[in-house]
Design a protein around this motif. Structure first.
Motif, short mmCIF file in Angstrom:
data_model
loop_
_atom_site.label_atom_id
_atom_site.label_comp_id
_atom_site.label_asym_id
_atom_site.label_seq_id
_atom_site.Cartn_x
_atom_site.Cartn_y
_atom_site.Cartn_z
N ARG A 1 6.61 5.20 -5.13
CA ARG A 1 5.15 5.10 -4.91
C ARG A 1 4.41 5.01 -6.25
O ARG A 1 3.44 4.26 -6.38
N LYS A 2 4.87 5.73 -7.26
CA LYS A 2 4.25 5.66 -8.58
C LYS A 2 4.38 4.25 -9.15
O LYS A 2 3.41 3.69 -9.68
N LEU A 3 5.56 3.65 -9.03
CA LEU A 3 5.77 2.29 -9.51
C LEU A 3 4.88 1.31 -8.75
O LEU A 3 4.31 0.38 -9.34
N CYS A 4 4.72 1.53 -7.46
CA CYS A 4 3.82 0.68 -6.64
C CYS A 4 2.38 0.79 -7.13
O CYS A 4 1.66 -0.22 -7.19
N ASP A 5 1.95 2.00 -7.49
CA ASP A 5 0.59 2.20 -7.99
C ASP A 5 0.38 1.54 -9.35
O ASP A 5 -0.68 1.00 -9.64
N GLU A 6 1.42 1.60 -10.20
CA GLU A 6 1.32 1.04 -11.55
C GLU A 6 1.34 -0.48 -11.58
O GLU A 6 0.80 -1.10 -12.49
N ASP A 7 2.00 -1.08 -10.60
CA ASP A 7 2.15 -2.54 -10.54
C ASP A 7 1.72 -3.03 -9.17
O ASP A 7 2.51 -3.05 -8.23
N PRO A 8 0.45 -3.41 -9.02
CA PRO A 8 -0.06 -3.79 -7.70
C PRO A 8 0.70 -4.94 -7.03
O PRO A 8 0.85 -4.95 -5.81
N GLU A 9 1.20 -5.87 -7.80
CA GLU A 9 1.96 -6.98 -7.22
C GLU A 9 3.27 -6.46 -6.60
O GLU A 9 3.63 -6.82 -5.48
N PHE A 10 3.94 -5.61 -7.34
CA PHE A 10 5.15 -4.97 -6.82
C PHE A 10 4.81 -4.11 -5.60
O PHE A 10 5.49 -4.17 -4.58
N GLY A 11 3.73 -3.34 -5.71
CA GLY A 11 3.31 -2.48 -4.61
C GLY A 11 3.01 -3.25 -3.34
O GLY A 11 3.37 -2.82 -2.24
N ARG A 12 2.35 -4.39 -3.49
CA ARG A 12 2.05 -5.22 -2.32
C ARG A 12 3.33 -5.76 -1.69
O ARG A 12 3.48 -5.75 -0.46
N ALA A 13 4.26 -6.21 -2.52
CA ALA A 13 5.53 -6.73 -2.00
C ALA A 13 6.28 -5.64 -1.23
O ALA A 13 6.82 -5.89 -0.14
N VAL A 14 6.32 -4.43 -1.77
CA VAL A 14 6.99 -3.32 -1.08
C VAL A 14 6.26 -2.99 0.22
O VAL A 14 6.88 -2.79 1.26
N ALA A 15 4.92 -2.97 0.18
CA ALA A 15 4.14 -2.66 1.38
C ALA A 15 4.37 -3.69 2.49
O ALA A 15 4.50 -3.31 3.67
N VAL A 16 4.43 -4.95 2.13
CA VAL A 16 4.67 -6.00 3.13
C VAL A 16 6.07 -5.83 3.72
O VAL A 16 6.26 -5.92 4.93
N TRP A 17 7.05 -5.58 2.86
CA TRP A 17 8.43 -5.36 3.33
C TRP A 17 8.49 -4.18 4.28
O TRP A 17 9.00 -4.29 5.40
#
Length: 151
Positions: A107-123
């Motif tokens: 979750r911290k990595l998702c917060d730090e990198d919104p593009e990564f966070g969005r990809a994880v959230a969609v998955w």
């Protein structure tokens, strides 16, 4: 599970590499409970080998197995959504080797990198939608007078 919800299909290579940098390998014997419905969700797994059965507590009855997961599939999505409580249970149906992830770190990595966070959230969202449909069909098969009608 559909191929679009496995890790390899769901995340681009650069995002997969970032996620996998947080992984460590674990193993579970057959019949080991990974988590129980209603408890705190602080980690998740991606299956390397073996099978994990997802189940749903049914009062007065044995837990209903909703789905069996295998290679490349995500075990656990409740870590992604507050209040971080498991919505299903999970048990190793065979010996399992998996990659384990600390939910806080991801979750911290998702917060730090919104593009990564969005990809994880969609998955994770696709996985949730698929599991909801699987649970619906399974419960209709078990408890509705005429089953789900699925062939």
């Amino acid at each position: 599970m559909t191929s679009t919800t496995t890790l390899a299909a769901a995340l681009p290579a650069e995002h997969r590499a970032r996620l996998m940098s947080l992984a460590h390998e674990v193993s579970f014997d057959a019949d080991t409970r990974l988590f129980e419905e209603g408890r705190h969700a602080d980690r998740f797994w991606i299956i390397k080998t073996g099978t994990v059965a997802l189940d749903l507590h049914v009062p007065g009855r044995r837990a209903a197995v909703i789905e069996s997961l295998g290679h490349g599939e995500l075990v656990g999505w409740s870590w992604h959504f507050p209040p971080y409580v498991w919505q299903l249970g999970a048990e190793a149906a065979s010996p399992v080797r998996a990659y384990e992830f600390d939910a806080d770190a991801v979750r911290k990595l998702c917060d730090e990198d919104p593009e990564f966070g969005r990809a994880v959230a969609v998955w994770v969202g696709k996985v949730v939608a698929h599991r909801l449909q699987s649970a619906r069909i399974r419960l209709l098969d078990l408890y509705a007078p005429y089953g789900s009608g699925a062939k």
